[in-house]
Write a protein that holds these residues in place. Structure first.
Motif, PDB file in Angstrom:
ATOM      1  N   LEU A 162       0.831  -1.203   0.000  1.00  0.00           N
ATOM      2  CA  LEU A 162       0.000   0.000   0.000  1.00  0.00           C
ATOM      3  C   LEU A 162       0.870   1.259   0.000  1.00  0.00           C
ATOM      4  CD1 LEU A 162      -2.886   1.162   0.059  1.00  0.00           C
ATOM      5  CD2 LEU A 162      -2.664   1.243   2.556  1.00  0.00           C
ATOM      6  N   ALA A 163       1.926   1.261   0.795  1.00  0.00           N
ATOM      7  CA  ALA A 163       2.804   2.432   0.869  1.00  0.00           C
ATOM      8  C   ALA A 163       3.507   2.695  -0.466  1.00  0.00           C
ATOM      9  CB  ALA A 163       3.837   2.252   1.981  1.00  0.00           C
ATOM     10  N   LYS A 164       3.803   1.625  -1.225  1.00  0.00           N
ATOM     11  CA  LYS A 164       4.461   1.779  -2.530  1.00  0.00           C
ATOM     12  C   LYS A 164       3.503   2.279  -3.609  1.00  0.00           C
ATOM     13  CE  LYS A 164       6.592  -2.354  -2.350  1.00  0.00           C
ATOM     14  NZ  LYS A 164       7.263  -3.529  -2.898  1.00  0.00           N
ATOM     15  N   THR A 165       2.215   2.090  -3.404  1.00  0.00           N
ATOM     16  CA  THR A 165       1.222   2.541  -4.385  1.00  0.00           C
ATOM     17  C   THR A 165       1.136   4.065  -4.344  1.00  0.00           C
ATOM     18  OG1 THR A 165      -0.048   0.520  -4.042  1.00  0.00           O
ATOM     19  CG2 THR A 165      -1.193   2.351  -5.097  1.00  0.00           C
ATOM     20  N   PRO A 166       1.257   4.724  -5.489  1.00  0.00           N
ATOM     21  CA  PRO A 166       1.116   6.191  -5.492  1.00  0.00           C
ATOM     22  C   PRO A 166      -0.235   6.601  -4.891  1.00  0.00           C
ATOM     23  CG  PRO A 166       1.921   5.421  -7.616  1.00  0.00           C
ATOM     24  CD  PRO A 166       1.543   4.200  -6.828  1.00  0.00           C
ATOM     25  N   PRO A 167      -0.245   7.638  -4.058  1.00  0.00           N
ATOM     26  CA  PRO A 167      -1.471   8.032  -3.362  1.00  0.00           C
ATOM     27  C   PRO A 167      -2.683   8.224  -4.282  1.00  0.00           C
ATOM     28  CG  PRO A 167       0.373   9.234  -2.467  1.00  0.00           C
ATOM     29  CD  PRO A 167       0.894   8.467  -3.653  1.00  0.00           C
ATOM     30  N   GLU A 168      -2.462   8.762  -5.476  1.00  0.00           N
ATOM     31  CA  GLU A 168      -3.593   9.000  -6.381  1.00  0.00           C
ATOM     32  C   GLU A 168      -4.192   7.700  -6.918  1.00  0.00           C
ATOM     33  OE1 GLU A 168       0.251   9.324  -8.677  1.00  0.00           O
ATOM     34  OE2 GLU A 168      -0.515  10.233  -6.846  1.00  0.00           O
ATOM     35  N   GLU A 169      -3.445   6.599  -6.830  1.00  0.00           N
ATOM     36  CA  GLU A 169      -3.950   5.312  -7.309  1.00  0.00           C
ATOM     37  C   GLU A 169      -4.568   4.482  -6.187  1.00  0.00           C
ATOM     38  OE1 GLU A 169      -0.930   3.194  -9.471  1.00  0.00           O
ATOM     39  OE2 GLU A 169      -0.405   4.975 -10.627  1.00  0.00           O
ATOM     40  N   ARG A 170      -4.455   4.933  -4.944  1.00  0.00           N
ATOM     41  CA  ARG A 170      -4.993   4.178  -3.806  1.00  0.00           C
ATOM     42  C   ARG A 170      -6.509   4.291  -3.710  1.00  0.00           C
ATOM     43  NH1 ARG A 170      -0.849   6.502   0.631  1.00  0.00           N
ATOM     44  NH2 ARG A 170       1.040   5.684  -0.333  1.00  0.00           N
ATOM     45  N   GLU A 171      -7.010   5.445  -4.016  1.00  0.00           N
ATOM     46  CA  GLU A 171      -8.443   5.675  -3.852  1.00  0.00           C
ATOM     47  C   GLU A 171      -9.184   5.325  -5.122  1.00  0.00           C
ATOM     48  OE1 GLU A 171      -9.936   6.391  -0.986  1.00  0.00           O
ATOM     49  OE2 GLU A 171      -7.941   6.327  -0.127  1.00  0.00           O
ATOM     50  N   GLU A 172     -10.304   4.673  -4.931  1.00  0.00           N
ATOM     51  CA  GLU A 172     -11.162   4.352  -6.053  1.00  0.00           C
ATOM     52  C   GLU A 172     -11.990   5.585  -6.383  1.00  0.00           C
ATOM     53  OE1 GLU A 172     -13.302   0.885  -4.853  1.00  0.00           O
ATOM     54  OE2 GLU A 172     -11.442  -0.147  -4.383  1.00  0.00           O
ATOM     55  N   GLN A 173     -12.097   5.878  -7.660  1.00  0.00           N
ATOM     56  CA  GLN A 173     -12.897   7.007  -8.086  1.00  0.00           C
ATOM     57  C   GLN A 173     -14.370   6.682  -7.904  1.00  0.00           C
ATOM     58  OE1 GLN A 173     -11.603   9.983  -8.980  1.00  0.00           O
ATOM     59  NE2 GLN A 173      -9.674   9.048  -8.396  1.00  0.00           N
ATOM     60  N   PRO A 174     -15.137   7.621  -7.373  1.00  0.00           N
ATOM     61  CA  PRO A 174     -16.564   7.349  -7.185  1.00  0.00           C
ATOM     62  C   PRO A 174     -17.260   7.159  -8.527  1.00  0.00           C
ATOM     63  CG  PRO A 174     -16.063   9.641  -6.684  1.00  0.00           C
ATOM     64  CD  PRO A 174     -14.764   8.959  -6.948  1.00  0.00           C
ATOM     65  N   LYS A 175     -18.275   6.343  -8.515  1.00  0.00           N
ATOM     66  CA  LYS A 175     -19.070   6.087  -9.717  1.00  0.00           C
ATOM     67  C   LYS A 175     -20.470   6.640  -9.486  1.00  0.00           C
ATOM     68  CE  LYS A 175     -16.197   3.382 -12.065  1.00  0.00           C
ATOM     69  NZ  LYS A 175     -16.009   3.253 -13.462  1.00  0.00           N
ATOM     70  N   TYR A 176     -21.123   6.988 -10.596  1.00  0.00           N
ATOM     71  CA  TYR A 176     -22.441   7.590 -10.531  1.00  0.00           C
ATOM     72  C   TYR A 176     -23.397   6.890 -11.491  1.00  0.00           C
ATOM     73  CZ  TYR A 176     -19.860  11.161  -8.085  1.00  0.00           C
ATOM     74  OH  TYR A 176     -19.072  11.809  -7.178  1.00  0.00           O
ATOM     75  N   VAL A 177     -24.688   7.016 -11.191  1.00  0.00           N
ATOM     76  CA  VAL A 177     -25.752   6.449 -12.019  1.00  0.00           C
ATOM     77  C   VAL A 177     -26.749   7.575 -12.284  1.00  0.00           C
ATOM     78  CG1 VAL A 177     -27.628   4.759 -12.114  1.00  0.00           C
ATOM     79  CG2 VAL A 177     -25.469   4.162 -11.000  1.00  0.00           C
ATOM     80  N   ILE A 178     -27.182   7.692 -13.545  1.00  0.00           N
ATOM     81  CA  ILE A 178     -28.205   8.678 -13.908  1.00  0.00           C
ATOM     82  C   ILE A 178     -29.549   7.944 -13.861  1.00  0.00           C
ATOM     83  CG2 ILE A 178     -29.004  10.336 -15.627  1.00  0.00           C
ATOM     84  CD1 ILE A 178     -26.137  10.067 -16.884  1.00  0.00           C
ATOM     85  N   LEU A 179     -30.277   8.118 -12.770  1.00  0.00           N
ATOM     86  CA  LEU A 179     -31.534   7.402 -12.586  1.00  0.00           C
ATOM     87  C   LEU A 179     -32.620   7.938 -13.513  1.00  0.00           C
ATOM     88  CD1 LEU A 179     -31.844   6.904  -8.720  1.00  0.00           C
ATOM     89  CD2 LEU A 179     -31.119   5.251 -10.449  1.00  0.00           C
ATOM     90  N   ASN A 180     -33.400   7.036 -14.058  1.00  0.00           N
ATOM     91  CA  ASN A 180     -34.579   7.359 -14.861  1.00  0.00           C
ATOM     92  C   ASN A 180     -35.784   6.914 -14.034  1.00  0.00           C
ATOM     93  OD1 ASN A 180     -36.530   7.745 -16.761  1.00  0.00           O
ATOM     94  ND2 ASN A 180     -35.864   6.110 -18.123  1.00  0.00           N
ATOM     95  N   GLY A 181     -36.022   7.596 -12.937  1.00  0.00           N
ATOM     96  CA  GLY A 181     -37.071   7.207 -11.999  1.00  0.00           C
ATOM     97  C   GLY A 181     -36.497   6.312 -10.916  1.00  0.00           C
TER      98      GLY A 181
END
Length: 176
Positions: A79-98
């Motif tokens: 984990l420490a060797k992983t660049p900080p920007e690659e540690r976090e998962e980018q949030p995902k979104y859904v465009i609800l149709n109701g």
């Protein structure tokens, strides 16, 4: 290595030396300095903080003499060797149709070529794979839409987690 992967894998490991009443647990840290914290619990009560990896850092801070197994140290180093920007998962979104109904999520896909919304649906298990989009993708797609439609997209967009929660809850619609 993603932070969530580290936490899951680390928390599945046993304490070194087979200590049964001690448990080490990794979690995201919100209070002190964002990042990861590893705490030791004795009989399910907080005992001591054993180590911290502050957000953006590539070296762990160790406290006290808590024993770490070689596998624990291996995960911590990865984990420490992983660049900080690659540690976090980018949030995902859904465009609800109701609102989801009967375990089905109704969502929109944006056709960037024609600047149109395409209605679609998927059962709850397929939301992550088929109906979720990154913030960057949504931002790029909205450039192809009219300002009014882009504003409407903002009102219909929820986090992937919220879409999954609503879809799971809707499985029991017929029981109301």
């Amino acid at each position: 290595m993603k932070t969530s992967e580290f936490i899951k894998q680390f928390n599945e490991l046993d304490m070194p030396y087979g200590e049964t009443h001690y448990k080490m647990s990794a979690t995201k840290e919100e209070s002190f300095a964002c990042g990861i914290v590893i705490n030791v619990f004795k009989n399910n009560k907080f005992e001591v903080t054993a180590a911290r990896l502050p957000e953006g850092a590539n070296a762990w801070d160790f406290y006290g003499g808590a024993p770490f197994s070689p596998k624990m140290l291996e995960f911590m180093a990865e984990l420490a060797k992983t660049p900080p920007e690659e540690r976090e998962e980018q949030p995902k979104y859904v465009i609800l149709n109701g609102l989801p109904r009967h375990g089905t999520c109704y969502y929109f896909f944006i056709d960037r070529r024609y600047g149109q919304l395409i209605p679609n649906n998927v059962d709850g298990a397929g939301i992550e794979k088929h109906a979720s989009f990154s913030e960057e993708w949504l931002h790029d797609c909205k450039k192809m839409l009219t300002p009014e439609l882009a504003a409407a997209i903002d009102m219909m967009t929820v986090t992937q987690e919220r879409a999954i929660e609503l879809t799971e809850k809707s499985k029991h619609d017929d029981l109301d």
